[in-house]
Design a protein around this motif. Sequence first.
Motif, short mmCIF file in Angstrom:
data_model
loop_
_atom_site.label_atom_id
_atom_site.label_comp_id
_atom_site.label_asym_id
_atom_site.label_seq_id
_atom_site.Cartn_x
_atom_site.Cartn_y
_atom_site.Cartn_z
N PRO A 1 0.72 -1.27 -0.28
CA PRO A 1 0.35 -0.26 0.12
C PRO A 1 0.78 0.99 0.10
O PRO A 1 0.42 2.65 -0.53
CB PRO A 1 -0.26 -0.39 1.07
N ALA A 2 2.02 1.29 0.27
CA ALA A 2 2.94 2.13 0.49
C ALA A 2 3.25 2.98 -0.68
O ALA A 2 3.57 3.89 -1.05
CB ALA A 2 3.82 1.98 1.85
N LEU A 3 3.82 1.82 -1.22
CA LEU A 3 4.46 1.45 -2.31
C LEU A 3 3.54 2.30 -3.84
O LEU A 3 4.03 3.16 -4.44
CB LEU A 3 4.86 0.40 -3.19
N ILE A 4 2.55 1.61 -3.07
CA ILE A 4 0.59 1.72 -4.42
C ILE A 4 0.56 3.75 -4.22
O ILE A 4 0.67 4.72 -5.07
CB ILE A 4 -0.08 1.07 -4.47
N VAL B 1 3.02 5.97 -3.20
CA VAL B 1 4.37 7.18 -3.82
C VAL B 1 3.55 7.04 -5.74
O VAL B 1 4.14 8.06 -5.37
CB VAL B 1 5.75 5.99 -3.04
N CYS B 2 3.79 6.00 -5.70
CA CYS B 2 3.22 6.56 -7.13
C CYS B 2 2.32 7.05 -7.99
O CYS B 2 2.09 7.95 -8.74
CB CYS B 2 3.60 4.36 -8.15
N LEU B 3 1.16 7.09 -7.04
CA LEU B 3 -0.31 7.61 -7.36
C LEU B 3 0.26 9.27 -7.08
O LEU B 3 -0.16 10.12 -8.13
CB LEU B 3 -1.60 7.08 -6.61
N GLY B 4 0.74 9.51 -5.90
CA GLY B 4 1.34 11.16 -6.06
C GLY B 4 2.43 11.08 -6.96
O GLY B 4 1.93 12.68 -7.24
N ALA B 5 3.50 10.66 -7.43
CA ALA B 5 4.16 11.25 -8.04
C ALA B 5 3.72 11.21 -9.68
O ALA B 5 3.87 12.56 -9.94
CB ALA B 5 5.07 9.79 -8.98
N ALA B 6 2.82 10.66 -10.27
CA ALA B 6 1.81 10.44 -10.89
C ALA B 6 0.53 11.87 -10.68
O ALA B 6 0.27 13.19 -12.27
CB ALA B 6 1.12 9.48 -11.16
N LEU B 7 -0.02 12.44 -9.65
CA LEU B 7 -0.48 13.84 -9.81
C LEU B 7 -0.01 14.57 -9.72
O LEU B 7 0.29 15.40 -10.32
CB LEU B 7 -1.65 13.58 -8.23
N LEU B 8 1.78 14.61 -9.33
CA LEU B 8 2.66 15.70 -9.59
C LEU B 8 2.95 16.22 -11.31
O LEU B 8 2.51 17.36 -11.56
CB LEU B 8 3.98 15.86 -8.48
N LEU B 9 3.51 14.88 -11.47
CA LEU B 9 3.35 15.26 -13.01
C LEU B 9 1.63 15.54 -13.78
O LEU B 9 2.33 16.27 -14.80
CB LEU B 9 3.91 13.59 -13.75
N LEU B 10 1.38 14.53 -13.10
CA LEU B 10 -0.14 16.07 -14.41
C LEU B 10 -0.60 16.92 -13.96
O LEU B 10 -0.56 18.55 -15.40
CB LEU B 10 -1.29 14.42 -13.64
#
Length: 432
Positions: free
Chosen positions: A21-24, A26-35
């Motif tokens: 869950p922590a890895l998921i 982190v990935c979602l946060g990075a994706a939202l930041l890029l968008l």
Amino acid sequence: MVQVDGVQIQQLEATAPLSSPALIGVCLGAALLLLSVAAVACFCYRRRGSPPHKLIYRRPPERSVGLRRPTAVRSPGSQGHYLKKSPSPTGKPATPGSGSDGGGEPGERAHTPSLHTPSPSDETTTRSIKSFTENELSEPPPKKDEPETTKLGQLNFRVRYNSEKAALLVTIVQCVGLPARGAAGTGSDPYVKLQLLPERQHKVKTRVLRNTQDPVYEEDFTFYGIQFNKLESTTLHFVVLSFDRYSRDDVIGEVLCPMSSVELAEQDTTCELSRPIAPRSIKMKSQGRGELLVSLCHQPAASRLTVVVLKARNLPKMDITGLSDPYVKIYLLCNGQRITKKKTHVKKRTLNPVFNESFVFELPPGSDSLAGVRLEFLLLDWDRVTKNEVIGRLELGTPPPEGKRLPSAAHHWSEIASSPRRQIAEWHKLTE
């Protein structure tokens, strides 16, 4: 503790692996930041690359004529926006209910932005180009045996063509010898409207000058996207009006200037022109106002009056294109007071419209004999931008004390009064 060759070594415990869950997260946060970064960059790029949409007009100082900046008016054939509607020349707010009386079709009303109207004394204020929203008064009938074309004054203007920008520059200089339209008959509040025909898309107007019969405007208007080879088919249509704060603006006259009669060259040559102002009612005299076919039926038991607007014929050519966009308004009056108003749909681009629309009017109590009841028909020419112009009128029923009825109207009304529950149709000529 582990002892190796007499040296004690402490073993470090292995760090627990990162959970799923922590890895998921982190990935979602990075994706939202890029968008978010991509969206902001795209918005900034579009804001920087898009051309400005506001068309402004700056009135230059009166003496420095050579430093005037022309007003930009985009061609409707280009990618730019059309001119927007705006209030009257002095910023008078629209009267309540004017939206329903405009005669436009549902869903076709143009959006009216709120624009700031500067004071006439401010010489350097930037003003937005206004389109036609003035309440034009149906011109009064001309007096007989008078040369009106010489009594309505002259319009002076300049025309120049810029071949590099494919633009037509028109300068409205002044009007000379306008008739008095004020309440005391001592002056007018004139302004000039200009449009290009036959497209009728480019529409601009000057400011209002107070209490004068010889207004000096010196205002430039630039029309872009006008090719030189199309100038011969273009006509300048000027309308001179007198502004009225409390009623509809009075139409003084008009000037039609076909560009085929102007000798223009592509090398930025300026032509000084002067044209007499002609009354607009001349076209009504030469063409007539047409006829309207209506059918009436009186139902005394139900206190109802059924009106069917069937069709019209031989309407005048209200546009320079030779067509009109007619529709009919119907008013029910009882003892001189308007009770109900109805209207038909607009018939586009025709001089012989067919409506075939039926309306039922509820008569007030005590109107079984149709005493004091009157119907007023107004045939109007619909316009998307300007105020709808009255083509003709028809009155049926009990005439006002000072009014007169046409013979056909009197005969038609007597027929329906003597033949209840019977639908009777007749042609009627439209009057002023």
